[in-house]
Design a protein around this motif. Structure first.
Motif, PDB file in Angstrom:
ATOM      1  N   ASP A 141       0.832  -1.199   0.000  1.00 51.94           N
ATOM      2  CA  ASP A 141       0.000   0.000   0.000  1.00 51.94           C
ATOM      3  C   ASP A 141       0.868   1.251   0.000  1.00 51.94           C
ATOM      4  N   PHE A 142       0.372   2.269  -0.671  1.00 47.19           N
ATOM      5  CA  PHE A 142       0.940   3.606  -0.527  1.00 47.19           C
ATOM      6  C   PHE A 142      -0.133   4.529   0.028  1.00 47.19           C
ATOM      7  N   PHE A 143       0.177   5.140   1.172  1.00 48.64           N
ATOM      8  CA  PHE A 143      -0.703   6.122   1.804  1.00 48.64           C
ATOM      9  C   PHE A 143      -0.078   7.509   1.646  1.00 48.64           C
ATOM     10  N   PRO A 144      -0.578   8.352   0.745  1.00 56.68           N
ATOM     11  CA  PRO A 144      -0.012   9.698   0.621  1.00 56.68           C
ATOM     12  C   PRO A 144      -0.427  10.589   1.795  1.00 56.68           C
ATOM     13  N   LEU A 156       4.831   3.878   2.913  1.00 57.47           N
ATOM     14  CA  LEU A 156       4.817   2.680   2.085  1.00 57.47           C
ATOM     15  C   LEU A 156       4.682   1.503   3.046  1.00 57.47           C
ATOM     16  N   THR A 157       3.703   0.627   2.784  1.00 59.98           N
ATOM     17  CA  THR A 157       3.338  -0.376   3.773  1.00 59.98           C
ATOM     18  C   THR A 157       3.195  -1.756   3.152  1.00 59.98           C
ATOM     19  N   LEU A 158       3.688  -2.750   3.868  1.00 58.74           N
ATOM     20  CA  LEU A 158       3.415  -4.154   3.573  1.00 58.74           C
ATOM     21  C   LEU A 158       2.507  -4.683   4.669  1.00 58.74           C
ATOM     22  N   PRO A 175       8.450   5.336   5.945  1.00 58.73           N
ATOM     23  CA  PRO A 175       7.899   6.676   5.738  1.00 58.73           C
ATOM     24  C   PRO A 175       8.352   7.288   4.409  1.00 58.73           C
ATOM     25  N   GLY A 176       7.975   6.646   3.312  1.00 60.18           N
ATOM     26  CA  GLY A 176       8.384   7.112   1.988  1.00 60.18           C
ATOM     27  C   GLY A 176       7.201   7.562   1.160  1.00 60.18           C
ATOM     28  N   GLU A 177       7.510   8.152   0.019  1.00 57.87           N
ATOM     29  CA  GLU A 177       6.463   8.731  -0.820  1.00 57.87           C
ATOM     30  C   GLU A 177       6.688   8.371  -2.282  1.00 57.87           C
ATOM     31  N   LEU A 178       5.624   7.954  -2.960  1.00 58.07           N
ATOM     32  CA  LEU A 178       5.643   7.779  -4.403  1.00 58.07           C
ATOM     33  C   LEU A 178       5.269   9.100  -5.050  1.00 58.07           C
ATOM     34  N   VAL A 179       5.974   9.446  -6.123  1.00 60.57           N
ATOM     35  CA  VAL A 179       5.706  10.727  -6.777  1.00 60.57           C
ATOM     36  C   VAL A 179       5.318  10.494  -8.230  1.00 60.57           C
ATOM     37  N   PRO A 180       4.446  11.309  -8.759  1.00 60.55           N
ATOM     38  CA  PRO A 180       4.080  11.172 -10.171  1.00 60.55           C
ATOM     39  C   PRO A 180       5.288  11.403 -11.077  1.00 60.55           C
ATOM     40  N   GLY A 181       5.263  10.736 -12.233  1.00 59.08           N
ATOM     41  CA  GLY A 181       6.311  10.940 -13.224  1.00 59.08           C
ATOM     42  C   GLY A 181       7.517  10.043 -13.074  1.00 59.08           C
ATOM     43  N   VAL A 182       7.472   9.095 -12.135  1.00 65.90           N
ATOM     44  CA  VAL A 182       8.586   8.181 -11.901  1.00 65.90           C
ATOM     45  C   VAL A 182       8.115   6.751 -12.152  1.00 65.90           C
ATOM     46  N   ARG A 183       8.901   5.974 -12.874  1.00 62.49           N
ATOM     47  CA  ARG A 183       8.581   4.571 -13.101  1.00 62.49           C
ATOM     48  C   ARG A 183       9.180   3.740 -11.970  1.00 62.49           C
ATOM     49  N   TYR A 184       8.332   2.995 -11.299  1.00 62.85           N
ATOM     50  CA  TYR A 184       8.751   2.161 -10.181  1.00 62.85           C
ATOM     51  C   TYR A 184       8.626   0.679 -10.551  1.00 62.85           C
ATOM     52  N   ARG A 185       9.409  -0.136  -9.871  1.00 65.07           N
ATOM     53  CA  ARG A 185       9.195  -1.583  -9.920  1.00 65.07           C
ATOM     54  C   ARG A 185       9.142  -2.098  -8.494  1.00 65.07           C
TER      55      ARG A 185
END
Length: 338
Positions: A141-144, A156-158, A175-185
């Motif tokens: 899960d990502f909780f913004p 960022l949670t498991l 305690p991390g953040e996903l940001v738009p415009g970045v490709r993640y794996r």
């Protein structure tokens, strides 16, 4: 990172982090053809999941204002806490809007992907936002950060939920953040021998975050999952005054699923004589976490168990009907998790 290298890295991570020598069935999807023709399914709001035939990927919208919706791939059988399995998946976010519902802005709400039990996740009482009505999950899960008075930031949670949602895993928080415009794996692996869930995120082929391990506490009972899913959860049912909501758009691609092989493989049956008596026997490769029974019918409506139920041994197993009918009979092998 090209697809072949991604698959290799994921395979090596699985072998390193799970059980060396354990049988693994790997299935990969690059979405160059319609995923609905490859066994993928959609439940709920179908407009949230659309195949992009030009770019060979699946566009996804997470919108908590809508009912629970899933883009999912059925495994075909259940996995539990003693099995080892994992997934690798590319994803990209174009837009993230926490607090999309103006009446639900006090807390974060997640975008999610992971393993579900379809019968539970599609049931009317499944409410991810309550924390106690979402059984049988193994997910990322990502909780913004919703802003406002929320002081704990994004995460960022498991997480693993038990069969009745009364128990859940510990740890698995970053305690991390996903940001738009970045490709993640995301590479996520559950190890059944240790009861731990590992999650690693890469950007542009480089390691970005290793999420702390989520682990099953001593009180944890069991879980059952039978599909991998991209999950858009409804924000209904949250505690009044602590509700959150989410809207996000993006895409997913290059999914690699790694699960134990099916519980019945290389099935073969025959009639033979033992001490002058006819018997019917069936043999197959079995799994170690399954119990098997041989069933017989004459009309495909009424089935009866013949012989004893037998635990799988990870090798070849034989089930026998010592008194088959003289005229005709039809047989099936039934496997279930205890």
């Amino acid at each position: 990172m090209n697809r072949r290298l991604v698959n290799y890295v994921f395979y090596m991570a699985l072998i390193a982090n799970v059980a060396v020598g354990q049988a693994v069935r790997m299935t990969s999807f690059d979405f160059n053809q319609d995923p609905l023709l490859d066994g993928w399914r959609i439940y709920g709001q179908s407009e949230l999941f659309n195949w992009d035939s030009v770019n060979g990927r699946v566009n996804v919208t997470w919108d908590s204002r809508l009912p629970n919706s899933y883009f999912f791939y059925p495994i075909g059988y259940e996995l539990n806490r003693h099995d080892s399995f994992g997934v690798g998946i590319d994803f990209y976010l174009d837009e993230i809007v926490p607090g999309i519902n103006p009446t639900k802005t006090a807390a974060p709400f997640e975008i999610a992907m992971g393993f579900i039990r379809v019968a539970d996740a599609t049931g009317p009482g499944f409410l991810r936002g309550t924390g106690v009505n979402s059984p049988n999950l193994v997910e990322f899960d990502f909780f913004p950060d919703p802003g406002g008075e929320w002081i704990w930031g994004p995460s960022l949670t498991l997480i693993i939920f038990s069969t009745n949602s009364s128990h859940y895993s510990h740890g698995g928080f970053y305690p991390g953040e996903l940001v738009p415009g970045v490709r993640y794996r995301l590479e996520m692996v559950y190890d059944g021998s240790s009861g731990t869930l590992l999650g690693t995120l890469y950007t542009n082929g480089q390691l970005w975050v290793e999420i702390p391990v989520a682990y099953l506490p001593p009180t944890f009972t069991d879980f059952r999952v039978d599909a991998f899913a991209i999950c858009s959860y409804s924000d209904e049912g949250q505690w009044p005054g602590y509700e959150g909501s989410i809207y996000a758009r993006g895409w997913v691609d290059n999914v690699v699923l790694s699960v134990p092989p099916p519980p019945v493989q290389e099935l073969a049956g025959q009639v033979r004589k033992v001490d002058g008596n006819r018997i019917w026997e069936v043999s197959f490769l079995s799994g170690t976490n399954w119990v098997y029974a041989l069933e017989r019918t004459g009309d495909f409506t009424n089935w009866e168990v013949v012989g004893e139920m037998v635990w799988g041994n990870g090798g070849r197993l034989t089930l026998v009907d010592t008194n088959p009918p003289i005229d005709r009979a039809f047989y099936r092998v039934v496997a279930h998790k205890p």
